[in-house]
Write a protein that holds these residues in place. Structure first.
Motif, PDB file in Angstrom:
ATOM      1  N   ILE A 175      46.278  15.920 102.408  1.00 24.32           N
ATOM      2  CA  ILE A 175      46.665  17.319 102.202  1.00 24.32           C
ATOM      3  C   ILE A 175      45.409  18.136 101.837  1.00 24.32           C
ATOM      4  N   PHE A 176      45.504  19.444 102.011  1.00 27.29           N
ATOM      5  CA  PHE A 176      44.366  20.341 101.748  1.00 27.29           C
ATOM      6  C   PHE A 176      44.824  21.437 100.790  1.00 27.29           C
ATOM      7  N   PHE A 177      43.955  21.806  99.859  1.00 27.82           N
ATOM      8  CA  PHE A 177      44.335  22.880  98.952  1.00 27.82           C
ATOM      9  C   PHE A 177      43.130  23.702  98.533  1.00 27.82           C
ATOM     10  N   SER A 178      43.399  24.960  98.267  1.00 23.28           N
ATOM     11  CA  SER A 178      42.337  25.864  97.827  1.00 23.28           C
ATOM     12  C   SER A 178      42.975  26.927  96.933  1.00 23.28           C
ATOM     13  N   PHE A 179      42.137  27.696  96.271  1.00 25.83           N
ATOM     14  CA  PHE A 179      42.640  28.704  95.336  1.00 25.83           C
ATOM     15  C   PHE A 179      42.041  30.071  95.659  1.00 25.83           C
ATOM     16  N   TYR A 180      42.813  31.075  95.337  1.00 23.83           N
ATOM     17  CA  TYR A 180      42.350  32.455  95.470  1.00 23.83           C
ATOM     18  C   TYR A 180      42.612  33.165  94.150  1.00 23.83           C
TER      19      TYR A 180
END
Lengths: 292, 254
Positions: free
Chosen positions: A103-108
């Motif tokens: 899975i891939f995750f990022s934040f803003y």
């Protein structure tokens, strides 16, 4: 490499918008894979531009988690407000199956209201302050990945369960070969050797690890380590690659800085020594049989 | 009703290898065409708790209608959890044994049997692509991704319809739609996926354009809208998103 995206305003994390020392990152993430779902503990972000951090702490801006699980066709954006962190942690639980495999995750970080921003570490190419509308992105993190493997627990499972010994379909093939292009690494023996191999029991594990698995594991570790510095990581989608990557980089920091040979040695718990011990015992057994 | 047995990982791997390495492609095709169902040895099979009425399902599977087939497969395996739905062994077994006749009819082997077998009977490529290509898993996933979205997401309540499979029918009737949704990152998001299908449905009813063209153009707009405005879109109500994209399309040659 992070590619540059065109946003209406400067964005921390977008190359060139802020000074190089400006950071938007996290110390670490903790994942729990349980029977009824997967939980993620997100710590408070480390934002070294105190003005931007202030907007977040005053709830004038919120953190957003964007998470993508291609294998289950799932993606979601979740808002994480500062005042909802408990003792510096925001815990999110995903129902079973929503997150699966890689899975891939990022934040803003994005504004909750119209603001005039005055960041401290803004690049000198921009005026020192600028207006932002509600919901404008003002910072973005790199994208991270994680292996959510419901079938494999690196702490409990056999460390080489991502390998299989099989045989060449072409019976004329007389040499062993290794196929890294599948979800499990396939060690392909000539058919006649394989027919002998399948009669070996658990008692032969030491010599099999030493003679068959060990050299293949060194090569596999090599692929994983080199992929860190190489964009053409042709095997990175394979299950064996992801599991091995997790063993080396996520589960045990003691492995991170070792050579491929040392890593393979550690994973297999010194197979050369075990191989020698096996042969010594076999010799002794042979001698004692001769005694009779 | 019978309790399903699925093949072991090693059997799944050896089947794939055999197909990849089989020298005579014509003979390979014959083996698949002439077979009335692959017979797996007991040692190759693992019992599961899944119960299926194979005869009933086979009588309803329709090689000429993906939507009918999708609904019957999804209904029959409605309680399958997502971990099991990502298990390639389950779908490979169903393709080679229980639903073999359907697979043969729906995906005739024609000129490129090896490639068809690898993608439709087995699994080929990344998971996102592979699960929507395999002949049976694609039917289940199509149902899962589109059935009764208003029950899963309260903000989609305004789209509630008497037909629980309204969006399944829309998606499975147009191959390009299926492709555009499952191949793109935003297609993984329930709200965006359903908004896309609803927008497609509204425009296709009001304008005389080919479904393939419309899907392709609309997916470009969705990609454009969703990439840059991740947060804006997160706050936008689904209805507003649909109207926003509809308005955008009025400026384009659609």
């Amino acid at each position: 490499m992070i590619s540059r995206v065109s946003y209406p305003n400067p964005v921390l994390g977008n190359p060139g918008d802020y000074e190089k020392e400006a950071l938007f990152t996290f110390k670490s993430f903790t994942w729990f894979i349980e029977n009824d779902g997967v939980s993620l503990e997100v710590p408070l972000p480390s934002i070294n531009d105190q003005k931007l951090n202030g907007y977040f702490q005053n709830n004038e801006a919120s953190l957003y988690l964007k998470i993508i699980s291609p294998s289950s066709y799932f993606s979601k954006i979740i808002e994480l407000r500062y005042d909802e962190f408990i003792e510096g942690i925001f815990k999110i639980t995903f129902p079973i199956g929503e997150l699966n495999k890689k899975i891939f995750f990022s934040f803003y970080l994005a504004t909750n209201q119209t603001l005039t921003l005055e960041p401290e570490l803004l690049s000198t190419n921009f005026p020192s302050s600028f207006p932002a509308l509600k919901s404008d992105i003002i910072a973005k993190s790199p994208q991270w990945s994680e292996l959510i493997d419901h079938e494999w627990d690196p702490k409990k499972s056999n460390s080489v369960s991502f390998m299989a010994v099989t045989f060449h379909i072409d019976e004329k093939e007389k040499e062993t070969s290794v196929d890294f292009g599948r979800d499990r690494i396939m060690i392909q023996l000539p058919k006649s050797s394989y027919d002998e191999y399948i009669h070996f029991g658990e008692s032969k594990a030491d010599i099999i690890h030493s003679g068959i698995v060990f050299p293949v594991l060194i090569q596999a570790v090599n692929y994983v380590i080199n992929s860190e510095n190489n964009s053409s990581d042709e095997f990175s989608e394979k299950t064996w690659f992801q599991r091995l990557n997790q063993l080396i980089f996520d589960q045990s920091q003691e492995l991170e800085n070792l050579t491929p040979l040392e890593i393979a040695q550690k994973i297999l718990k010194d197979p050369m020594k075990r191989g020698i011990s096996y042969l010594t015992i076999s010799d002794k057994d042979a001698e004692s049989e001769e005694d009779y | 009703m019978e309790n399903l047995k699925v093949i072991r990982t090693s059997k799944q791997e050896s089947l794939t290898r055999e197909v990849e390495l089989f020298k005579d492609e014509k003979q390979l095709a014959q083996n698949y065409i002439n077979s009335e169902g692959f017979i797996f040895e007991e040692a190759d099979l693992i019992p599961t708790n899944l119960k299926l009425d194979i005869e009933e399902i086979n009588s309803k599977l329709n090689p000429k209608s993906d939507s009918e087939s999708s609904i019957i497969i999804y209904e029959s395996l409605k309680n399958l959890n997502l971990i099991n739905a990502s298990d390639k062994r389950l779908w490979t077994t169903l393709c080679h044994k229980q639903f073999m006749n359907y697979v043969q009819d729906r995906w005739p082997l024609k000129d490129t049997p090896r490639s068809i077998i690898l993608s439709r009977w087995l699994f080929n490529g990344t998971d996102r692509t592979a699960f929507t290509r395999n002949a049976i898993s694609r039917l289940w996933w199509a149902g899962h991704l589109t059935a009764e979205p208003w029950k899963k997401e309260p903000s989609l309540e305004f789209l509630k319809n008497d037909d629980p499979y309204k969006y399944t029918r829309i998606m499975t009737d147009v191959a390009q739609l299926w492709f555009d949704i499952t191949e793109r990152e935003w297609g993984g998001n329930l709200i965006y996926r359903i908004c896309f299908l609803e927008t497609f449905d509204r425009i296709s009813k009001s304008k005389n354009v080919s479904a393939t063209f419309l899907s392709r153009e609309l997916s470009k707009i969705f990609t454009g809208v969703l990439v840059a405005d991740v947060v804006l879109v997160a706050h936008k109500e689904p209805q507003a998103l649909i109207e926003y994209v509809e308005e955008l399309t009025s400026y384009l040659e659609i």
